[in-house]
Enzyme design. Structure first.
Site, mmCIF file in Angstrom:
data_model
loop_
_atom_site.group_PDB
_atom_site.id
_atom_site.type_symbol
_atom_site.label_atom_id
_atom_site.label_comp_id
_atom_site.label_asym_id
_atom_site.label_seq_id
_atom_site.Cartn_x
_atom_site.Cartn_y
_atom_site.Cartn_z
ATOM 1 N N SER A 1 1.758 3.559 -1.535
ATOM 2 C CA SER A 1 0.580 4.408 -1.521
ATOM 3 C C SER A 1 1.015 5.879 -1.525
ATOM 4 O O SER A 1 1.767 6.310 -2.393
ATOM 5 C CB SER A 1 -0.297 4.050 -0.312
ATOM 6 O OG SER A 1 -1.543 4.678 -0.349
ATOM 7 N N ASP B 1 -5.850 -4.299 -6.376
ATOM 8 C CA ASP B 1 -5.840 -2.973 -5.768
ATOM 9 C C ASP B 1 -6.633 -2.036 -6.676
ATOM 10 O O ASP B 1 -6.133 -1.555 -7.683
ATOM 11 C CB ASP B 1 -4.396 -2.483 -5.627
ATOM 12 C CG ASP B 1 -4.286 -1.120 -4.958
ATOM 13 O OD1 ASP B 1 -5.335 -0.506 -4.676
ATOM 14 O OD2 ASP B 1 -3.148 -0.668 -4.732
ATOM 15 N N HIS C 1 -5.564 -3.053 -1.849
ATOM 16 C CA HIS C 1 -4.514 -2.058 -1.621
ATOM 17 C C HIS C 1 -3.614 -2.443 -0.452
ATOM 18 O O HIS C 1 -2.416 -2.144 -0.457
ATOM 19 C CB HIS C 1 -5.157 -0.692 -1.375
ATOM 20 C CG HIS C 1 -4.171 0.431 -1.299
ATOM 21 N ND1 HIS C 1 -3.267 0.710 -2.303
ATOM 22 C CD2 HIS C 1 -3.934 1.361 -0.321
ATOM 23 C CE1 HIS C 1 -2.525 1.755 -1.962
ATOM 24 N NE2 HIS C 1 -2.901 2.160 -0.769
#
Length: 395
Positions: free
Chosen positions: A140, A336, A369
């Site tokens: 991320s 995601d 995610h």
């Protein structure tokens, strides 16, 4: 680790007399070439693996990934986790005293960017005597830092592992961040970011910000599987909707049985928590509001928004990544939608156009995610294999 000299920031400001909190795992070898820097995401920290003595619930946020015999094997690699400047887990941030004023920074803490974090991390590595990293990795926002390392210090990185990340945020992502920030700054207890002086915390805003975040981190499939439309157990007192005692219904099938009140499925309230997903989101929001700093949230989400290495190259990512010399592993996850696989493929394409060595894995996983933090055998196997190849090259 404390630093006296000022750190110039992308904004034109600078910060001096700051500290960075860090943890290390494993041993730095004699050649000092087995170091792996792990960059953290929004609400994580330097504590990436293991547990603190006597604290059973203190597991590091990537403990399934990093440790002896794990994909990033600390019997072989020296792993470093650094808490980012401006965070609230030990490194200098808005809750600390500004040496120039003698007052807590609060909203006056300077804006920091991904590039600023990388510069600060490089200074810490200098002090540890590490001139080149075997790898830098992150998921991320941490993946953005890993990518930025290869551009800011290309000669200091041999491998970059970028997981569930992107070359910049989409307009939709920036929009989610802005809604979360507005929830915080419009909280009456925010006081323009100087809430410390008032002895309060903008908990309501932080709760809402965290709830928004959790919705975007999970996939629709996972939400339905975990919560569906399940209701919370009824909490009404016996006088409000409970079934009458046995025998009070009259003859079976009689008129009184048809008229008897049943326990209602819903409370039909606009304010009560009815569904399990509501309960989950409120629980996560409550927890977050007690341990995370509001100004830090604003700083870190802004750093996410600002990251865009292609901006200086008229949006041309291929030109922007031409500086990178590292070998890359990129991993994305099919569900995601916040950092979709297409965004990782943009990076892969730009690197291939620069004839860089790239491995790419797109994992078909249902977790959204958050998949980058979870135990998926295929995902873990890809990372393990990649780090084993790094280890063989060093041997």
């Amino acid at each position: 680790m404390h630093f006296e000299p000022a750190l110039p920031l992308q904004s034109g400001a600078s910060i001096r007399e700051y500290a960075l909190t860090f943890e290390t795992y494993g041993q730095l070898n004699a050649a000092r070439d087995n170091a792996v820097l792990v960059c953290h995401a929004l609400n994580a920290s330097h504590h990436v693996a293991g547990r603190y003595a006597g604290q059973d619930k203190s597991e590091g946020w990537w403990d399934n990934m990093i440790g002896p015999g794990k994909p990033v094997d600390t019997d072989r690699f020296f792993v470093i986790g650094i808490n980012n400047l401006g965070s609230c887990f030990g490194s200098t941030g808005p809750m600390h005293v500004n040496p120039d004023t003698g007052r807590v920074y609060g909203a006056d803490f300077p804006v920091v960017t991904v590039e600023d974090w990388v510069d600060a991390q490089a200074r810490l590595l200098d002090q540890l005597g590490i001139t080149q990293l075997a790898a830098v990795m992150g998921g991320s926002l941490g993946g953005m830092q890993a990518l930025s390392w290869t551009l800011q210090y290309p000669e200091r990185v041999r491998h970059a592992v970028v997981v569930a990340s992107a070359p910049n945020l989409s307009a939709e992502n920036i929009a989610f961040n802005e809604v979360a920030r507005r929830a915080i700054v419009t909280d009456p207890d925010f006081h323009g970011g100087h809430f410390y002086e008032h002895g309060v915390l903008p908990r309501r805003g932080l709760r809402i910000a965290r709830m928004i975040g959790h919705i975007t981190y999970l996939s629709d499939d996972v939400m339905n599987e975990k919560f569906g439309r399940e209701l919370r157990p009824p909490t009404l007192p016996a006088s409000q909707g409970a079934l009458p005692p046995q025998g009070a219904l009259g003859p079976i099938g009689g008129p009184s049985a048809l008229a008897a009140p049943l326990a209602p499925a819903y409370r039909y309230s606009t304010q009560d928590v009815e569904f399990q997903i509501e309960s989950y989101l409120r629980h996560q929001g409550d927890k977050f509001s007690e341990y995370f700093d509001a100004n830090t949230y604003l700083l870190i989400t802004r750093a996410l928004d600002y990251f865009d290495p292609a901006r200086a190259f008229d949006g041309d990512l291929t030109r922007a990544l031409a500086r990178a010399a590292a070998k890359f592993l990129l991993v994305s996850f099919s569900t995601d939608w916040r950092f979709a696989p297409a965004r990782s493929r943009e990076i892969v394409k730009a690197l291939l156009e620069n004839r860089r060595a790239v491995s790419y894995a797109e994992i078909d996983a249902p977790h959204g995610h958050d998949a980058f933090l979870l135990d998926d055998a295929r995902y873990m196997g890809v990372v393990r294999s990649y780090f084993e190849s790094i280890g063989r090259a060093q041997a």
